[in-house]
Design a protein around this motif. Structure first.
Motif, short mmCIF file in Angstrom:
data_model
loop_
_atom_site.label_atom_id
_atom_site.label_comp_id
_atom_site.label_asym_id
_atom_site.label_seq_id
_atom_site.Cartn_x
_atom_site.Cartn_y
_atom_site.Cartn_z
N PRO A 41 50.72 36.27 32.54
CA PRO A 41 49.52 35.77 32.11
C PRO A 41 48.49 37.00 32.14
O PRO A 41 48.58 38.00 33.12
N SER A 42 47.67 36.91 31.38
CA SER A 42 46.76 38.14 31.26
C SER A 42 45.77 38.46 32.26
O SER A 42 45.05 39.63 32.47
N ASN A 43 45.43 37.42 33.26
CA ASN A 43 44.44 37.47 34.35
C ASN A 43 45.34 38.14 35.48
O ASN A 43 44.74 38.10 36.57
N VAL A 44 46.51 38.43 35.61
CA VAL A 44 47.38 39.04 36.60
C VAL A 44 47.24 40.53 36.52
O VAL A 44 47.33 41.25 35.70
N TYR A 45 47.18 41.14 37.74
CA TYR A 45 47.08 42.32 37.93
C TYR A 45 48.23 42.88 38.76
O TYR A 45 48.79 41.99 39.51
#
Length: 125
Positions: A41-45
């Motif tokens: 997901p795009s909120n993962v770093y």
């Protein structure tokens, strides 16, 4: 904890931890050696921790449109692994160890790890 908190302007928690060694001269035109995103997901770093110096001789990482990352000291790289294309570059003279933390922003500081089994492939959000 705090350098990452300051960069994200948020508390954060680790949802996955892995470590491995990329063997010298193991560059192949497949898998992590090709430019890729990680499909999370795009909120993962991702935080990549390099305990040794990184460069073309010792092994490194390349970020598409930004180039090869080099450091003479132990270092870390924080980036959005599913939005930024990246690839591993094996060293010519040395194996390259790396520690990888997959993280997400969090409302609270949380140090309580959840331990999965050896076959866990996806982080628990």
């Amino acid at each position: 904890y705090y350098p990452i908190k300051n960069s994200l302007n948020s508390n954060w928690k680790c949802i996955q931890l892995r470590a491995w060694i990329t063997r010298k001269n193991s560059n192949e035109n497949k898998g992590p050696f090709k430019f890729h995103t990680d499909g999370m997901p795009s909120n993962v770093y991702k935080i990549m921790i390099y305990p040794n110096s990184i460069n073309l001789e010792k092994g490194t990482i390349e970020i598409e449109n930004h180039g090869i990352i080099e450091s003479n000291n132990p270092s870390f790289l924080l980036f959005k692994n599913s939005l930024i294309k990246h690839r591993t570059i094996a060293g010519k003279t040395d194996d390259r160890p790396v520690i990888e933390l997959t993280i997400v922003k969090s409302l609270f500081k949380n140090y309580h790890p959840r331990v999965g089994n050896i076959n866990s492939t996806l982080p628990i959000l």
